[in-house]
Design a protein around this motif. Structure first.
Motif, short mmCIF file in Angstrom:
data_model
loop_
_atom_site.label_atom_id
_atom_site.label_comp_id
_atom_site.label_asym_id
_atom_site.label_seq_id
_atom_site.Cartn_x
_atom_site.Cartn_y
_atom_site.Cartn_z
N HIS A 55 14.47 -11.22 -10.68
CA HIS A 55 13.70 -11.17 -9.43
C HIS A 55 14.32 -10.09 -8.56
CE1 HIS A 55 13.78 -12.81 -5.11
NE2 HIS A 55 12.70 -12.08 -5.25
N VAL A 56 13.56 -8.99 -8.32
CA VAL A 56 14.10 -7.87 -7.55
C VAL A 56 13.07 -7.41 -6.53
CG1 VAL A 56 15.71 -7.04 -9.29
CG2 VAL A 56 13.34 -6.24 -9.34
N CYS A 57 13.57 -6.67 -5.55
CA CYS A 57 12.74 -6.16 -4.46
C CYS A 57 12.91 -4.65 -4.36
CB CYS A 57 13.15 -6.82 -3.15
SG CYS A 57 12.25 -6.24 -1.70
N LEU A 58 11.79 -3.93 -4.20
CA LEU A 58 11.80 -2.49 -4.02
C LEU A 58 11.35 -2.19 -2.59
CD1 LEU A 58 11.70 -2.85 -7.16
CD2 LEU A 58 10.47 -0.67 -7.23
N ARG A 59 12.21 -1.53 -1.82
CA ARG A 59 11.93 -1.24 -0.42
C ARG A 59 11.54 0.22 -0.25
NH1 ARG A 59 14.53 1.91 2.78
NH2 ARG A 59 14.13 1.83 5.01
N LEU A 60 10.31 0.46 0.26
CA LEU A 60 9.85 1.80 0.58
C LEU A 60 9.23 1.78 1.97
CD1 LEU A 60 9.09 1.24 -2.68
CD2 LEU A 60 8.47 3.64 -2.51
N PRO A 61 9.58 2.70 2.86
CA PRO A 61 9.01 2.70 4.20
C PRO A 61 7.49 2.86 4.17
CG PRO A 61 10.91 4.16 4.07
CD PRO A 61 10.59 3.77 2.67
N THR A 62 6.87 2.53 5.28
CA THR A 62 5.42 2.68 5.42
C THR A 62 4.99 4.09 5.01
OG1 THR A 62 5.36 1.08 7.22
CG2 THR A 62 3.52 2.63 7.07
N GLY A 63 3.96 4.16 4.15
CA GLY A 63 3.48 5.45 3.67
C GLY A 63 4.14 5.91 2.40
N GLY A 64 4.99 5.07 1.80
CA GLY A 64 5.74 5.48 0.61
C GLY A 64 5.03 5.28 -0.71
N GLY A 65 3.83 4.69 -0.70
CA GLY A 65 3.09 4.51 -1.95
C GLY A 65 3.52 3.28 -2.73
N LYS A 66 3.71 2.15 -2.03
CA LYS A 66 4.17 0.93 -2.70
C LYS A 66 3.17 0.44 -3.73
CE LYS A 66 4.82 -1.19 1.24
NZ LYS A 66 4.80 -0.06 2.19
N THR A 67 1.86 0.54 -3.43
CA THR A 67 0.85 0.01 -4.35
C THR A 67 0.80 0.83 -5.64
OG1 THR A 67 -0.42 -0.66 -2.40
CG2 THR A 67 -1.52 -0.78 -4.52
N LEU A 68 0.97 2.13 -5.54
CA LEU A 68 1.00 2.96 -6.74
C LEU A 68 2.20 2.57 -7.61
CD1 LEU A 68 -0.11 5.35 -8.38
CD2 LEU A 68 1.35 6.85 -7.03
N LEU A 69 3.35 2.36 -6.98
CA LEU A 69 4.52 1.94 -7.74
C LEU A 69 4.31 0.57 -8.37
CD1 LEU A 69 7.79 2.94 -5.86
CD2 LEU A 69 6.66 4.04 -7.75
N ALA A 70 3.63 -0.32 -7.65
CA ALA A 70 3.34 -1.64 -8.20
C ALA A 70 2.49 -1.53 -9.47
CB ALA A 70 2.64 -2.50 -7.16
N ALA A 71 1.50 -0.62 -9.45
CA ALA A 71 0.66 -0.43 -10.64
C ALA A 71 1.50 0.06 -11.81
CB ALA A 71 -0.46 0.57 -10.32
N HIS A 72 2.42 0.97 -11.57
CA HIS A 72 3.29 1.48 -12.63
C HIS A 72 4.30 0.44 -13.09
CE1 HIS A 72 2.26 5.72 -13.20
NE2 HIS A 72 2.04 5.81 -11.90
N SER A 73 4.69 -0.47 -12.20
CA SER A 73 5.76 -1.42 -12.53
C SER A 73 5.32 -2.43 -13.59
CB SER A 73 6.22 -2.15 -11.27
OG SER A 73 5.23 -3.04 -10.80
N ILE A 74 4.02 -2.62 -13.77
CA ILE A 74 3.56 -3.57 -14.79
C ILE A 74 4.02 -3.13 -16.16
CG2 ILE A 74 1.51 -4.59 -15.87
CD1 ILE A 74 0.13 -4.36 -13.15
N ALA A 75 3.95 -1.82 -16.43
CA ALA A 75 4.42 -1.31 -17.72
C ALA A 75 5.93 -1.50 -17.87
CB ALA A 75 4.06 0.16 -17.87
N LYS A 76 6.65 -1.38 -16.77
CA LYS A 76 8.10 -1.59 -16.83
C LYS A 76 8.42 -3.05 -17.16
CE LYS A 76 8.49 2.66 -15.66
NZ LYS A 76 8.68 3.65 -16.75
#
Length: 884
Positions: A55-76
């Motif tokens: 269970h981990v958390c990725l912190r990106l400031p507002t405007g950092g593209g969190k949703t795009l990273l979330a889409a990529h994280s499924i493959a990870k």
């Protein structure tokens, strides 16, 4: 949508953590991976109740593209689960965000869906939680399955009426196909397993993606974990603290806001202008928008700047209607250029405000725009209420900070965001916005001086050489005590600070010039109220920067002479300069390298009575036979006994990837390594069971081989006569102070006089680099110098095999020569990287025709001081000694 460097690094770190967690456990993996990249939020790993997986958390400031990273994280997560096609539960904080997420993930043209299609070769299925009853058994095995739900729909204790927990005959085929005996599944009153979607998720053990985790983590209860049995949880947030200020668990990645600025994702700084009345604030915003529109038109930018206004509620003075009337009647704005976005008037719902033909230039709201609304053309925020009492201002501030097209504009004015507020005290307004940026938007406290800037006087904006900042007047509670300052600092205080007691007991302090930090600290100490202390400190630091800029060489229009840059003359006569361009001239096939086959040390596999023992990252990991067998048969549906070297090669090919190698060469590389491992006596079924670990090792091997090839190619091109190398005097430090973009400004005790831009950036107030900077500032032969900040557009750099080399300091001498200084401490002076940088610096100096000097001073026993080493370099002949 190409990933930015910070996004790529975040995903690589997540993947590395999963690899380590699979081999060594969550806590050990987190302790090893989380502290990398100076992650200030890394703590000991804290497991969630009932969750065995990571269970981990990725912190990106507002405007950092969190949703795009979330889409990529499924493959990870698929790598961790060792499944070709995982099941993912994507949890959102609200129904509105859920609807927008589902629409984006289902849209084949959307960047989020394209990311998932690329990761899973187009085999992706997406459902809203309301559509889960349509999922067939083959959907969950033949494609990556993503279900989007609100957090509230799954965390409520009372499940009656919640369809996700209810028995449904549509799921019977799933339960007949997948074994579930022995699992802790929900049962009905007769003790029979419910055919519910929650139980189905329990069987498949989904990867859980949590959007806006700071709003959600308190609801992820132990009971929910027991019901769903998530294999892993990946959270995304802007701020790593929940609503009570408590730090979220297991922050694996923390991205600073300056990374977003450097990658051209957000506009920085936010330039704050204070006005006496709300009418003046509106007029300032309207005029600012008009000014930005003219700049964009002249520069040929396809940008239509927009102002966001925050009006007051109906029971207050400046309502939406009053503000709208003021814009039309007093500011002359046509009605069609104004849109209102409130609960009652939704004039933006069907408007594409990003369309160049859209007429809207002014948007009025009250508390918040629609969740997910995005318009990078929004440049100016105007709050008609006092920002200390305004609510939702951080959301509007986030709107105006997004960069159009995620690409920096040629004009620096279009790379900034603007805020106009009816507040006469800059420190008061800045304090409120500072708190919003830190508490709500994920910025760090130390980033605020650079993130939030005051509108400077006209002399500073225009760059005129004449004129100086006005003296700063402050009322404090007692006479400042300068006795703790040094004698020189007390002398400066006598020249720059006037102190006069007032009749009411207060003390009036007037600051007329740049002052050392000790003097400013003494003034702040004379203030009793803690909140006022912060405000006074902020005002003193801001004005001190203005005083230093006013006397800096750049402000006095002194030119920094052009510096020589290294160029390569290619066969066609073109000049190239970057390491990336050198790399493009390299032909690579790993099979042509002698060490292309995995060695015994790189892949050491031995069978034990309980499983396999495998070496990963120089550590021993034990993997059970059951895990390997389960993976090889269930996930890929290849029956035991039907594995061959070719089927294994093809499956590995899906996981072993690099953009630099043609598919044919990649398959040959994998096949050769598979054959070598089989020849060592490893059985193909065992290798198949470990294929994800083997893929990881092969990826690492490829990266190692390519880096070795790059290093040899680079050395051959630059130092071995592979190309002609020359220097041309083409680089210039711009005279505009605004072009200097450090991560923070120097706040130490020394008053630098010859730094080209006034206060140097990215320089701590103590240490060896601080000593080096003082030496450069005080040596008579040095005309002026720059603290060269890495990875900035206007910083000086030299190419090397793995990117760019930014010397710590660059100076111009009075005799016309230039000096680049790269400081290395005692511990670093003999390592391989240091030797590489010294070689490229020497080459630069040698090719400059005596115009450039390069020095890498060190500090150690029996060594001359840093100042003496610099002076010796300057005195030396500019010939062969130029780069020693």
């Amino acid at each position: 949508m190409v990933l930015k460097n910070y996004q790529r690094r975040a995903l690589e770190k997540l993947e590395r953590f999963f690899d380590q967690a699979r081999a060594f456990g969550n806590a050990k993996a987190f302790a090893k991976i989380a502290p990398l990249d100076e992650n200030r939020y890394a703590r000991d790993y804290t497991p969630l109740p009932g969750v065995k997986g990571p269970h981990v958390c990725l912190r990106l400031p507002t405007g950092g593209g969190k949703t795009l990273l979330a889409a990529h994280s499924i493959a990870k997560s698929a790598h961790y689960l060792e499944k070709e096609f995982p099941v993912a539960l994507w949890m959102t904080p609200s129904k509105t965000i859920r609807k927008q997420t589902v629409e984006a993930l289902k849209n084949q043209r959307h960047p989020y869906r394209k990311a998932m299609n690329r990761d899973f070769n187009g085999r992706v299925k997406v459902w809203d939680i309301s559509e889960c009853f349509n999922i067939r058994p083959q959907d969950m095995t033949d494609a990556a399955c993503v279900v989007v739900a609100t957090i509230q729909a799954l965390r409520v204790n009372d499940t009656e009426g919640r369809k996700v927990y209810a028995h449904n005959e549509n799921f019977e085929a799933h339960f007949n196909l997948f074994p579930h005996a022995g699992l802790d599944l929900e049962k009905d009153g007769d003790g029979r397993v419910k055919f519910s979607f929650a139980n189905l998720l329990h069987i498949h053990r989904p990867a859980v993606i949590v959007d806006e985790a700071h709003n959600a983590v308190t609801g992820l209860s132990k009971e929910l974990h027991r019901r769903l049995q998530p294999a892993c949880i990946i959270e995304f947030t802007a701020t790593p603290r929940d609503s009570k200020g408590k730090l979220l668990h297991n922050v694996l990645v923390s991205v600073p806001a300056t990374d977003l600025r450097d990658e051209e994702m957000i506009k920085l700084p936010v330039v704050l202008a204070e006005h006496g009345t709300w009418q003046e604030a509106v007029a300032g915003a309207v005029g600012n928008r008009r000014r930005l529109a003219e700049i964009a038109k002249k520069a040929g930018e396809k940008i239509r700047p927009v102002v966001l206004y925050q009006a007051q509620a109906k029971n207050q003075e400046v309502t939406v209607e009053k503000l709208e009337a003021h814009l039309v009647e007093r500011e002359g704005i046509p009605g069609e250029k104004i849109a209102v976005a409130t609960g009652e008037r939704r004039e933006l719902d069907d408007v594409d405000i990003g369309d160049p033909q859209c007429p809207v230039e002014h948007v009025i709201t009250v508390q918040a725009l629609k969740e997910g609304w995005d318009c990078p053309f929004a440049y100016v925020l105007c709050s008609v209420a006092n920002v200390r009492s305004a609510t939702g201002v951080e959301q509007l501030l986030g709107r105006v900070m997004r960069m159009p097209y995620a690409t920096r504009c040629a004009s620096k004015e279009l790379n900034r965001a603007y805020a106009h507020v009816p507040e006469t005290d800059f420190a008061q307004a800045a304090g409120v916005l500072r708190d919003k940026l830190v508490q709500k938007m994920g910025f760090e406290e130390e980033e605020i001086p650079e993130t939030l800037q005051h509108v400077l006087p006209e002399w500073a904006i225009s760059g005129a050489a004449s004129g100086e900042p006005q003296p700063l007047e402050i009322l404090v509670d007692a006479e400042p005590d300068f006795s703790q300052c040094s004698q020189d600092e007390r002398e400066i205080s006598r020249q720059t600070v006037d102190v006069s007691p007032q009749k009411d007991g207060k003390v009036r302090v007037v600051v007329k010039g740049a002052t050392p930090k000790s003097v400013r600290d003494a003034i702040v100490k004379a203030v009793n109220n803690p909140h006022e202390k912060k405000e006074v400190d902020c005002r003193l630091r801001a004005r001190n920067d203005e005083f230093q800029m006013a006397v800096s060489p750049s402000r006095r229009k002194v030119e920094f002479a052009p510096l020589p840059q290294l160029f390569l003359v290619l066969d066609d006569g073109d000049l190239e300069v970057s390491a990336e361009e050198i790399e493009l001239t390299m032909r690579w096939n790993p099979l042509e390298q002698d060490n292309c086959i995995l060695t015994e040390d790189e892949f050491h596999l031995s069978q034990t009575p309980h499983g396999f023992e495998l070496t990963l990252d120089s550590e021993r990991a034990t993997i059970t036979i059951q895990d390997a067998g389960k993976t090889s048969q269930h996930a890929l549906k290849v029956p035991s006994g039907q594995w061959t070297e070719m089927t294994l090669t093809r499956e590995l090919h899906k996981e072993v990837r690099t953009m630099y190698l043609p598919s044919q060469h990649m398959e040959e590389f994998i096949l050769c390594n598979v054959q070598a491992l089989l020849n060592r006596g490893h059985k193909v079924e065992f290798l198949a069971g470990l294929r994800y670990q083997l893929a990881r090792i092969l990826n690492d091997k490829l990266a190692k081989l390519r880096n070795e090839k790059k290093e040899r190619h680079y050395q051959e091109v630059l130092f071995g006569g592979g190309c002609k190398v020359l220097c041309k005097h083409t680089f210039k430090f711009p005279p505009d102070v605004g072009s200097y973009a450090p991560n923070f400004l120097y706040q130490g005790p020394y008053a630098f006089k010859n730094h080209y831009y006034g206060p140097p950036g990215d320089l701590k107030s103590t240490g060896e680099e601080h000593e080096c900077a003082i030496a450069l500032d005080s040596i008579p032969q040095i005309k002026h110098w720059v603290r060269n900040v890495p990875n900035k557009a206007n910083s000086f750099r030299l190419p090397h095999a793995f990117g760019w080399f930014y010397p710590d300091f660059v100076a111009e001498l009075h005799d016309g020569r230039c000096l680049a200084v790269e400081y290395k401490g005692e511990m670093l002076k003999t390592n391989i990287k240091t030797a590489r940088l010294q070689a490229i610096g020497k080459l630069w100096a040698d090719k400059s025709g005596g115009k450039a000097l390069f020095l890498m001073p060190t500090k150690g026993k029996n060594q001359p001081s840093v100042r003496e080493q610099i002076e010796a370099k300057i005195r030396a002949q500019s010939g062969g000694d130029g780069g020693r």
